[in-house]
Design a protein around this motif. Sequence first.
Motif, PDB file in Angstrom:
ATOM      1  N   VAL A   1     -72.358  92.484 -45.739  1.00  0.00           N
ATOM      2  CA  VAL A   1     -70.842  92.256 -46.086  1.00  0.00           C
ATOM      3  C   VAL A   1     -70.288  92.932 -47.169  1.00  0.00           C
ATOM      4  N   SER A   2     -70.975  92.876 -48.291  1.00  0.00           N
ATOM      5  CA  SER A   2     -70.428  93.907 -49.492  1.00  0.00           C
ATOM      6  C   SER A   2     -70.256  95.011 -49.144  1.00  0.00           C
ATOM      7  N   GLN A   3     -71.294  95.643 -48.527  1.00  0.00           N
ATOM      8  CA  GLN A   3     -71.398  97.305 -48.217  1.00  0.00           C
ATOM      9  C   GLN A   3     -70.336  97.231 -47.088  1.00  0.00           C
ATOM     10  N   PHE A   4     -70.104  96.535 -46.271  1.00  0.00           N
ATOM     11  CA  PHE A   4     -69.144  96.692 -45.019  1.00  0.00           C
ATOM     12  C   PHE A   4     -67.767  96.872 -45.808  1.00  0.00           C
ATOM     13  N   LEU A   5     -67.331  95.838 -46.627  1.00  0.00           N
ATOM     14  CA  LEU A   5     -66.190  95.745 -47.166  1.00  0.00           C
ATOM     15  C   LEU A   5     -66.094  97.075 -48.309  1.00  0.00           C
ATOM     16  N   SER A   6     -67.066  97.253 -48.942  1.00  0.00           N
ATOM     17  CA  SER A   6     -66.759  98.786 -49.722  1.00  0.00           C
ATOM     18  C   SER A   6     -66.586  99.771 -48.843  1.00  0.00           C
ATOM     19  N   ASN A   7     -67.284 100.000 -47.728  1.00  0.00           N
ATOM     20  CA  ASN A   7     -67.166 100.992 -47.045  1.00  0.00           C
ATOM     21  C   ASN A   7     -65.753 101.232 -46.274  1.00  0.00           C
ATOM     22  N   HIS A   8     -65.383 100.238 -45.854  1.00  0.00           N
ATOM     23  CA  HIS A   8     -64.180 100.287 -44.860  1.00  0.00           C
ATOM     24  C   HIS A   8     -63.035  99.695 -45.462  1.00  0.00           C
ATOM     25  N   SER A   9     -62.808  99.179 -46.660  1.00  0.00           N
ATOM     26  CA  SER A   9     -61.550  98.846 -47.271  1.00  0.00           C
ATOM     27  C   SER A   9     -60.986  99.891 -48.372  1.00  0.00           C
ATOM     28  N   ARG A  10     -59.841 100.044 -48.420  1.00  0.00           N
ATOM     29  CA  ARG A  10     -59.216 101.036 -49.568  1.00  0.00           C
ATOM     30  C   ARG A  10     -59.357 100.504 -50.943  1.00  0.00           C
ATOM     31  N   ASP A  11     -59.247  99.240 -51.219  1.00  0.00           N
ATOM     32  CA  ASP A  11     -59.567  98.685 -52.461  1.00  0.00           C
ATOM     33  C   ASP A  11     -60.134  97.427 -52.345  1.00  0.00           C
ATOM     34  N   PHE A  12     -61.486  97.393 -53.264  1.00  0.00           N
ATOM     35  CA  PHE A  12     -62.430  96.222 -53.262  1.00  0.00           C
ATOM     36  C   PHE A  12     -62.592  95.948 -54.609  1.00  0.00           C
ATOM     37  N   GLY A  13     -62.297  94.803 -55.270  1.00  0.00           N
ATOM     38  CA  GLY A  13     -62.784  94.564 -56.526  1.00  0.00           C
ATOM     39  C   GLY A  13     -62.731  93.087 -56.851  1.00  0.00           C
ATOM     40  N   ASN A  14     -63.158  92.923 -58.030  1.00  0.00           N
ATOM     41  CA  ASN A  14     -63.454  91.611 -58.548  1.00  0.00           C
ATOM     42  C   ASN A  14     -62.195  90.912 -59.369  1.00  0.00           C
ATOM     43  N   ILE A  15     -61.657  89.837 -58.903  1.00  0.00           N
ATOM     44  CA  ILE A  15     -60.375  89.434 -59.770  1.00  0.00           C
ATOM     45  C   ILE A  15     -60.765  87.960 -60.158  1.00  0.00           C
ATOM     46  N   THR A  16     -61.822  87.587 -60.579  1.00  0.00           N
ATOM     47  CA  THR A  16     -62.287  86.292 -60.947  1.00  0.00           C
ATOM     48  C   THR A  16     -61.340  85.847 -62.094  1.00  0.00           C
ATOM     49  N   PRO A  17     -61.107  84.667 -61.951  1.00  0.00           N
ATOM     50  CA  PRO A  17     -60.166  84.057 -63.198  1.00  0.00           C
ATOM     51  C   PRO A  17     -61.056  83.908 -64.531  1.00  0.00           C
TER      52      PRO A  17
ATOM     53  N   LEU B   1     -63.176  87.935 -55.120  1.00  0.00           N
ATOM     54  CA  LEU B   1     -63.005  89.393 -54.938  1.00  0.00           C
ATOM     55  C   LEU B   1     -61.899  89.368 -54.050  1.00  0.00           C
ATOM     56  N   GLU B   2     -61.096  90.796 -53.965  1.00  0.00           N
ATOM     57  CA  GLU B   2     -60.431  90.924 -53.010  1.00  0.00           C
ATOM     58  C   GLU B   2     -60.328  92.406 -52.493  1.00  0.00           C
ATOM     59  N   ALA B   3     -60.292  92.553 -51.159  1.00  0.00           N
ATOM     60  CA  ALA B   3     -60.368  93.783 -50.012  1.00  0.00           C
ATOM     61  C   ALA B   3     -58.998  93.771 -49.589  1.00  0.00           C
ATOM     62  N   THR B   4     -58.587  95.072 -49.635  1.00  0.00           N
ATOM     63  CA  THR B   4     -57.159  95.452 -49.051  1.00  0.00           C
ATOM     64  C   THR B   4     -57.374  97.064 -48.413  1.00  0.00           C
ATOM     65  N   GLY B   5     -56.368  96.898 -47.415  1.00  0.00           N
ATOM     66  CA  GLY B   5     -56.585  98.238 -46.579  1.00  0.00           C
ATOM     67  C   GLY B   5     -57.641  98.631 -45.784  1.00  0.00           C
ATOM     68  N   TRP B   6     -57.497  99.404 -44.825  1.00  0.00           N
ATOM     69  CA  TRP B   6     -58.631  99.976 -43.939  1.00  0.00           C
ATOM     70  C   TRP B   6     -58.907 101.303 -44.021  1.00  0.00           C
ATOM     71  N   ARG B   7     -60.054 101.608 -43.940  1.00  0.00           N
ATOM     72  CA  ARG B   7     -60.637 103.184 -43.515  1.00  0.00           C
ATOM     73  C   ARG B   7     -61.701 103.255 -42.493  1.00  0.00           C
ATOM     74  N   ASN B   8     -61.226 104.030 -41.534  1.00  0.00           N
ATOM     75  CA  ASN B   8     -62.498 104.010 -40.427  1.00  0.00           C
ATOM     76  C   ASN B   8     -63.878 104.520 -40.886  1.00  0.00           C
ATOM     77  N   GLN B   9     -63.674 105.614 -41.486  1.00  0.00           N
ATOM     78  CA  GLN B   9     -65.018 106.241 -41.980  1.00  0.00           C
ATOM     79  C   GLN B   9     -65.277 106.002 -43.394  1.00  0.00           C
ATOM     80  N   PRO B  10     -66.291 105.624 -43.875  1.00  0.00           N
ATOM     81  CA  PRO B  10     -66.472 105.297 -45.466  1.00  0.00           C
ATOM     82  C   PRO B  10     -66.578 106.632 -46.053  1.00  0.00           C
ATOM     83  N   PRO B  11     -66.262 107.033 -47.332  1.00  0.00           N
ATOM     84  CA  PRO B  11     -66.548 108.184 -48.024  1.00  0.00           C
ATOM     85  C   PRO B  11     -68.006 108.592 -47.991  1.00  0.00           C
ATOM     86  N   ALA B  12     -68.291 110.028 -48.217  1.00  0.00           N
ATOM     87  CA  ALA B  12     -69.703 110.299 -48.465  1.00  0.00           C
ATOM     88  C   ALA B  12     -70.168 109.575 -49.660  1.00  0.00           C
TER      89      ALA B  12
END
Length: 238
Positions: A186-202, A217-228
């Motif tokens: 799941v972490s790799q899928f979110l990193s590959n396919h979200s525009r912004d994925f980061g840690n916002i722990t209080p 953590l919060e993931a926003t946006g979508w991209r079809n293909q992960p960057p190289a």
Amino acid sequence: GKLDIKAWHFLSLLALVAACLDLALPLQQRPWRAPLFGFAVATALVAVPYAHRQLKWRYTNVDVCAKQLMQTATPNDYVIVVPWFAGLTFDYYFKSATPWTTLPTVSDHSLHYWNLVHDQMKLAHPLQPIFDQITTTLQSGHRVWVVGWMGVPAPGAPVPPDLPVAPLPNTGWSDMPYTINWINQVSQFLSNHSRDFGNITPRLKEQVNEFENLYLLEATGWRNQPPAPVTNAPAASP
């Protein structure tokens, strides 16, 4: 494998030792009772500062994460809780219309139902519904939140494959290899396919018990293909 020994594993042994000591000192051996009582009192006094330090800990930060989500997450967002057994605490604190699940999906969070997790371990692709929900949520412009032990890997790497269905040859019905694999997937899928994925722990001033000190953590946006993936290019020839 390596045994993971915790302090509470010795509670039954301590109770047995106390009973044996009491039985080993019949009433006619009263001279031994005073030294033993003094030893017990001294042990208790030595333990007081250590016990006080432990009692000042926070035993979870799930309540803080849940409160922040109730203030910011919408009913169209999606929350993922890992590991799966943290779902019991999250279910207690999180009172919101935002849909949420654990990794894997467990239908009842009133107790730790290992049998429900074992049912998921016997499936070929147990996380496919979760991947589908992540995709739908991000593509519609909403956010995916993660509460749990999850890092943010670099985008571009392939999502790890599923493990074979349980039981595994070396670990049998242990859920730990599956839990680690599900988190990595799941972490790799979110990193590959979200525009912004980061840690916002209080941030908390108190020390938190390691077993329920979870990230938000919060993931926003979508991209079809992960960057190289980023690679170190060879130096040019002079």
